[in-house]
Design an enzyme around this catalytic site. Structure first.
Site, PDB file in Angstrom:
ATOM      1  N   ASP A 118      10.070  -0.745  -4.717  1.00  0.00           N
ATOM      2  CA  ASP A 118       9.695  -0.065  -3.479  1.00  0.00           C
ATOM      3  C   ASP A 118      10.822   0.684  -2.781  1.00  0.00           C
ATOM      4  O   ASP A 118      10.632   1.188  -1.668  1.00  0.00           O
ATOM      5  CB  ASP A 118       9.086  -1.080  -2.502  1.00  0.00           C
ATOM      6  CG  ASP A 118       7.674  -1.471  -2.916  1.00  0.00           C
ATOM      7  OD1 ASP A 118       6.883  -0.566  -3.223  1.00  0.00           O
ATOM      8  OD2 ASP A 118       7.376  -2.675  -2.938  1.00  0.00           O
ATOM      9  N   ASP A 183       0.656   2.444  -6.442  1.00  0.00           N
ATOM     10  CA  ASP A 183       1.575   2.719  -5.319  1.00  0.00           C
ATOM     11  C   ASP A 183       2.912   3.293  -5.799  1.00  0.00           C
ATOM     12  O   ASP A 183       3.609   3.988  -5.065  1.00  0.00           O
ATOM     13  CB  ASP A 183       1.886   1.440  -4.528  1.00  0.00           C
ATOM     14  CG  ASP A 183       0.754   0.447  -4.434  1.00  0.00           C
ATOM     15  OD1 ASP A 183      -0.124   0.445  -5.306  1.00  0.00           O
ATOM     16  OD2 ASP A 183       0.755  -0.369  -3.498  1.00  0.00           O
TER      17      ASP A 183
HETATM   18  N1  GLY Z   1       2.744  -1.251  -1.950  1.00  0.00           N
HETATM   19  C1  GLY Z   1       2.113  -2.172  -1.170  1.00  0.00           C
HETATM   20  C2  GLY Z   1       0.949  -1.742  -0.364  1.00  0.00           C
HETATM   21  O1  GLY Z   1       0.541  -0.613  -0.276  1.00  0.00           O
HETATM   22  O2  GLY Z   1       0.394  -2.651   0.214  1.00  0.00           O
END
Ligand code: GLY
Length: 405
Positions: A118, A183
């Site tokens: 992330d 994501d």
């Molecule tokens: N990447 C985590 C979310 O969108 O909850």
């Protein structure tokens, strides 16, 4: 001839009907300004609470009357500093720039983080916006180092960067080898930027390879998305098509679909490859034509949630999508995407979803859903909904060429 004229008339009416449906009927001329004024009031409370603490706190959500502050390693740590940068851009007030710099620079250590994917969010929203606005060399260095860290997660055998590690936590209990979530498309912007800044094409090549394999494996025939694709580290084949935060493996998790729309729009901006724009457009078409999309454009947390029409909405997925649609509209000759974005942002700014000043833990929007399967952050304010709401306001004001201050 008469028949064709009639057909043409019906076609025209259908277009007008669709246009009217998506265009907000009653947007006030000072819509953007009114929302910025609201954000100034609300975030003045938020920053006062942080400054009063004498610490550099980073708010993530507001649950049961308590603001949750997070550490730099949390995947959402870039959003609040990023919101501060947007506040600075939207108001021109140096006070927000000072907060932006202070809260951004508290995330220094992230550039070396390699245990999850992330960092694109974390550093892109904070340092990325900071670099775009100030051009500071230090910020550029952090972005390039972060891209190096993210690149350590690239698995050539499968042609993707791994999202989550599987040696601990709930991810270790799912039988996965190399999970990649939709994501992850959101981390590519940082890789593209790092190549632009450093001249090292490694990052660009990783991003393009990841995007191509995401097209290949994450999409169903109707352009809805699987949330998690688990790859074999032995031969790169797909082991599982699962969900983590959605209702079911074969359902479409709303925020995941929004990440796909946003991520492929960015991939098109960065590469000029039309197939990425088409992917984003088709992913949005899935949403726009979905029978379970409510009239106000704010999705249920999953397009196949079990209790529609009584299911919870996910405001974050709407804010992400609105921002993406403003950008998508710049690549299109017609107004449809902008009309959709306007409709969504007008809904978000209504009393139903936007907080009252001084309430909601000083976040801007209410009613986001983190993860129902994990029983986490259900129907609460979350920092990333606010971030994309502000980004959407900024994009809208730029598209409409409004003077903000
Ligand atoms: N990447 C985590 C979310 O969108 O909850």
């Amino acid at each position: 001839m008469k028949f064709f004229l009639k057909l043409f008339g019906i076609f025209l009416l259908a277009i007008i009907f669709n246009f009217c449906q998506n265009k907000p009927q009653s947007e006030k001329p000072d819509f953007v300004k009114e929302n910025i004024d609201f954000a100034v009031e609300q975030y003045s409370f938020q920053t006062a609470a942080i400054e009063d603490s004498g610490k550099v706190l980073n708010p993530r959500n507001f649950i049961d009357g308590k603001i949750k502050y997070i550490k730099p390693q949390d995947w959402t740590s870039g959003f609040f500093p990023g919101s501060m940068w947007y506040m600075y851009e939207l108001t021109g007030d140096e006070k927000w720039r000072n907060f932006s710099e202070k809260y951004t620079e508290a995330l220094q250590e992230i550039q070396f983080l390699t245990w999850h994917h992330d960092v694109g969010f974390m550093v892109g929203c904070s340092y990325g916006n900071g670099f775009r606005i100030t051009g500071k060399k230090d910020y550029e260095n952090v972005m390039i180092q972060t891209a190096k860290s993210l690149s350590t997660r690239f698995k050539p055998v499968a042609g993707i960067t791994q999202s989550w590690n599987v040696d601990r936590g709930w991810q270790s209990e799912r039988g996965w080898e190399c999970p990649v979530i939709i994501d992850n498309m959101m981390n590519l912007e940082l890789l593209f930027k790092a190549t632009e800044l450093s001249g090292d094409s490694t990052f660009y090549n990783i991003a393009v390879t990841h995007a191509n394999n995401t097209i290949k494996n994450h999409f169903r025939a109707d352009y809805s998305t699987w949330h998690v694709i688990d790859y074999s580290l032995e031969d790169g084949s797909v082991r599982h098509k699962h969900t983590a935060q959605g209702f079911a493996h074969e359902s479409t998790w709303a925020r995941g679909q929004s990440w796909a729309i946003y991520g492929f729009t960015v991939a098109y901006r960065a590469t000029g490859n039309i197939k990425y724009l088409e992917q984003a457009q088709k992913a949005f078409e899935f949403v726009a034509t979905h029978p379970n999309l409510p009239k106000d454009g704010i999705p249920y947390w999953d397009y196949n949630a079990p209790n529609i029409p009584n299911g919870l909405r996910d405001v974050s997925s709407a804010a992400i999508m609105a921002s993406a649609l403003y950008e998508m509209s710049t690549f299109s000759e017609n107004n449809d995407y902008k009309n959709w974005a306007d409709k969504i942002i007008n809904s978000l700014a209504s009393d139903k979803y936007r907080a009252k000043v001084g309430e909601n833990g000083f976040f801007l929007l209410m009613h986001s859903v983190g993860s129902i399967p994990h029983k986490a952050e259900i129907d609460v304010p979350i920092n990333y909904a606010d971030y994309y709401f502000l980004e959407a306001l900024k994009r809208k004001s730029e598209l409409e060429d409004r003077r903000l201050y």
